[in-house]
Design an enzyme around this catalytic site. Structure first.
Site, short mmCIF file in Angstrom:
data_model
loop_
_atom_site.label_atom_id
_atom_site.label_comp_id
_atom_site.label_asym_id
_atom_site.label_seq_id
_atom_site.Cartn_x
_atom_site.Cartn_y
_atom_site.Cartn_z
N LYS A 87 0.84 -1.21 0.00
CA LYS A 87 0.00 0.00 0.00
C LYS A 87 0.87 1.26 0.00
O LYS A 87 0.62 2.19 -0.76
CB LYS A 87 -0.92 0.01 1.24
CG LYS A 87 -1.85 -1.18 1.31
CD LYS A 87 -2.73 -1.17 2.57
CE LYS A 87 -1.96 -1.30 3.86
NZ LYS A 87 -1.28 -2.60 4.07
N ARG A 138 -9.95 1.03 8.13
CA ARG A 138 -9.42 -0.27 8.50
C ARG A 138 -10.44 -1.14 9.21
O ARG A 138 -10.14 -2.25 9.62
CB ARG A 138 -8.29 -0.03 9.46
CG ARG A 138 -6.98 -0.56 8.95
CD ARG A 138 -5.99 -0.25 10.01
NE ARG A 138 -4.80 -0.99 9.88
CZ ARG A 138 -3.76 -0.57 9.17
NH1 ARG A 138 -3.81 0.53 8.48
NH2 ARG A 138 -2.68 -1.30 9.16
N ARG A 176 11.13 -1.43 11.15
CA ARG A 176 10.00 -0.92 11.91
C ARG A 176 9.78 -1.77 13.15
O ARG A 176 9.94 -2.98 13.10
CB ARG A 176 8.73 -0.94 11.02
CG ARG A 176 8.22 0.43 10.70
CD ARG A 176 7.20 0.41 9.61
NE ARG A 176 5.95 -0.26 9.99
CZ ARG A 176 4.87 -0.31 9.23
NH1 ARG A 176 4.89 0.30 8.04
NH2 ARG A 176 3.79 -0.94 9.62
N ARG A 227 -0.64 -8.53 13.32
CA ARG A 227 -1.19 -7.57 12.34
C ARG A 227 -2.00 -8.29 11.27
O ARG A 227 -3.04 -7.80 10.84
CB ARG A 227 -0.05 -6.76 11.70
CG ARG A 227 0.49 -5.67 12.63
CD ARG A 227 1.90 -5.25 12.28
NE ARG A 227 2.01 -4.71 10.94
CZ ARG A 227 3.13 -4.72 10.21
NH1 ARG A 227 4.24 -5.26 10.71
NH2 ARG A 227 3.14 -4.20 9.02
P1 AP5 Z 1 4.91 -1.62 1.80
O1 AP5 Z 1 4.64 -0.82 0.60
O2 AP5 Z 1 5.61 -0.99 2.95
O3 AP5 Z 1 3.59 -2.38 2.29
P2 AP5 Z 1 2.32 -1.85 3.09
O4 AP5 Z 1 1.12 -2.49 2.51
O5 AP5 Z 1 2.34 -0.37 3.19
O6 AP5 Z 1 2.61 -2.53 4.50
P3 AP5 Z 1 2.49 -1.94 5.97
O7 AP5 Z 1 3.25 -2.87 6.85
O8 AP5 Z 1 2.88 -0.50 6.03
O9 AP5 Z 1 0.97 -2.07 6.24
P4 AP5 Z 1 0.23 -2.06 7.55
O10 AP5 Z 1 -1.15 -1.97 7.11
O11 AP5 Z 1 0.55 -3.18 8.47
O12 AP5 Z 1 0.86 -0.80 8.33
P5 AP5 Z 1 0.38 0.69 8.63
O13 AP5 Z 1 1.57 1.55 8.62
O14 AP5 Z 1 -0.78 1.06 7.78
O15 AP5 Z 1 5.79 -2.90 1.32
C1 AP5 Z 1 6.28 -3.82 2.27
C2 AP5 Z 1 7.70 -4.27 1.86
O16 AP5 Z 1 7.62 -4.96 0.61
C3 AP5 Z 1 8.68 -3.11 1.62
O17 AP5 Z 1 9.96 -3.53 2.00
C4 AP5 Z 1 8.61 -2.89 0.09
O18 AP5 Z 1 9.83 -2.37 -0.40
C5 AP5 Z 1 8.36 -4.31 -0.41
N1 AP5 Z 1 7.55 -4.34 -1.64
C6 AP5 Z 1 6.52 -3.51 -1.98
N2 AP5 Z 1 5.99 -3.87 -3.16
C7 AP5 Z 1 6.70 -4.97 -3.57
C8 AP5 Z 1 6.61 -5.80 -4.74
N3 AP5 Z 1 5.71 -5.58 -5.71
N4 AP5 Z 1 7.47 -6.84 -4.83
C9 AP5 Z 1 8.39 -7.08 -3.85
N5 AP5 Z 1 8.52 -6.33 -2.74
C10 AP5 Z 1 7.68 -5.28 -2.59
O19 AP5 Z 1 -0.17 0.56 10.12
C11 AP5 Z 1 0.70 0.34 11.20
C12 AP5 Z 1 -0.07 0.41 12.52
O20 AP5 Z 1 -0.62 1.71 12.69
C13 AP5 Z 1 -1.28 -0.53 12.63
O21 AP5 Z 1 -0.88 -1.82 13.06
C14 AP5 Z 1 -2.13 0.20 13.66
O22 AP5 Z 1 -1.64 -0.01 14.96
C15 AP5 Z 1 -1.91 1.66 13.29
N6 AP5 Z 1 -2.91 2.15 12.31
C16 AP5 Z 1 -2.65 2.64 11.05
N7 AP5 Z 1 -3.79 3.00 10.44
C17 AP5 Z 1 -4.81 2.75 11.32
C18 AP5 Z 1 -6.22 2.89 11.26
N8 AP5 Z 1 -6.85 3.37 10.18
N9 AP5 Z 1 -6.95 2.50 12.34
C19 AP5 Z 1 -6.35 2.03 13.46
N10 AP5 Z 1 -5.01 1.85 13.58
C20 AP5 Z 1 -4.23 2.22 12.52
MG MG Z 2 2.66 1.04 4.75
#
Ligand code: AP5
Ligand code: MG
Ligand code: ZN
Length: 207
Positions: free
Chosen positions: A13, A88, A155, A166
């Site tokens: 994402k 979410r 992270r 997660r």
């Molecule tokens: P990346 O692009 O970083 O993936 P992502 O989908 O953004 O993964 P996240 O871990 O950030 O998602 P998440 O939903 O767990 O975390 P968030 O920050 O939203 O890619 C991942 C890796 O793969 C990278 O190394 C990248 O280089 C690689 N990659 C990408 N594309 C690739 C490809 N095509 N091929 C190969 N490799 C690839 O949330 C974190 C925390 O915040 C939550 O747990 C929660 O506590 C809180 N939070 C955030 N939003 C909310 C909400 N709306 N409500 C409540 N709590 C929230």
């Molecule tokens: Mg992310």
């Protein structure tokens, strides 16, 4: 118009949101990035959010909805925005609907085994937020950011136990949004496996 990015943790994402933001010239709003920044600066918001984030659980709806409302009312979102990580759960999706902004949701489909690999090898720049992956997108020099030279970090929530939690939270709370947007005729699904560029091209075609 808001583009909502849905998908497992590690589905891409953040990566696709960034590419799409440059392509369309609209802002990417990542609730995860905003919360992590608040934790890093130990602001009152960060102190409230830290415990849930460290465990891989969701931060309370009140906090997150407050952040999103503030972002959406800013001038950078006048042309719309890309939402990475919001909504979410059903409550958040309904809240977004109440704001009466046109939206489309994109589900980036990636198998669970693949996201676990991606998250364990992810590195991020604590200074400028750039994303790397030691296997698929390594930095040019050691573990330093190509853009600003800062040492890359892992992270806090990319530890194995937290990754599992997660994914569990995603299945319990977030996955249902795929059907929610499908029923409304607002869902686009794309295959998220392949290089980031390939996935970006699929996304452009689908949008
Ligand atoms: P990346 O692009 O970083 O993936 P992502 O989908 O953004 O993964 P996240 O871990 O950030 O998602 P998440 O939903 O767990 O975390 P968030 O920050 O939203 O890619 C991942 C890796 O793969 C990278 O190394 C990248 O280089 C690689 N990659 C990408 N594309 C690739 C490809 N095509 N091929 C190969 N490799 C690839 O949330 C974190 C925390 O915040 C939550 O747990 C929660 O506590 C809180 N939070 C955030 N939003 C909310 C909400 N709306 N409500 C409540 N709590 C929230
Ligand atoms: Mg992310
Ligand atoms: Zn950097």
């Amino acid at each position: 118009m808001i583009i909502v990015l849905l998908g497992l943790p590690g589905a891409g994402k953040g990566t696709q949101g960034e590419l799409l933001s440059s392509k369309l010239g609209i802002k990417k709003v990542s609730t995860g990035d905003i919360l992590r920044e608040a934790v890093r600066k130990a602001t009152p918001l960060g102190l409230q959010a830290k415990e849930a984030m460290d465990k891989g659980e969701l931060v309370s709806d009140d906090i997150v909805i407050g952040i999103v409302k503030e972002e959406l009312s800013g001038k950078n979102c006048r042309k719309g925005c890309i939402m990475d990580g919001f909504p979410r759960n059903l409550q958040q999706a309904k809240e977004l609907e109440r704001m009466k902004i046109k939206c489309k949701a994109v589900h980036i489909k990636v198998p669970e085994e693949e996201v676990i690999k991606r998250l364990s090898s992810r590195r991020v720049c604590p200074n400028c937020g750039a994303l790397y992956n030691l296997i698929t997108n390594p930095p040019k020099k050691d573990e330093k950011c190509d853009i600003c030279g800062e040492n890359l970090i892992q992270r806090e929530d990319d530890r194995e136990e937290v990754i599992k939690e997660r994914i569990k939270v995603y299945k319990e709370s977030t996955e249902q949004l795929i059907n929610y947007y499908r029923r409304k005729g607002k869902l686009i699904e794309i295959n998220g496996v392949g290089s980031a560029k390939e996935v970006h091209r699929r996304l452009e075609v689908a949008l």
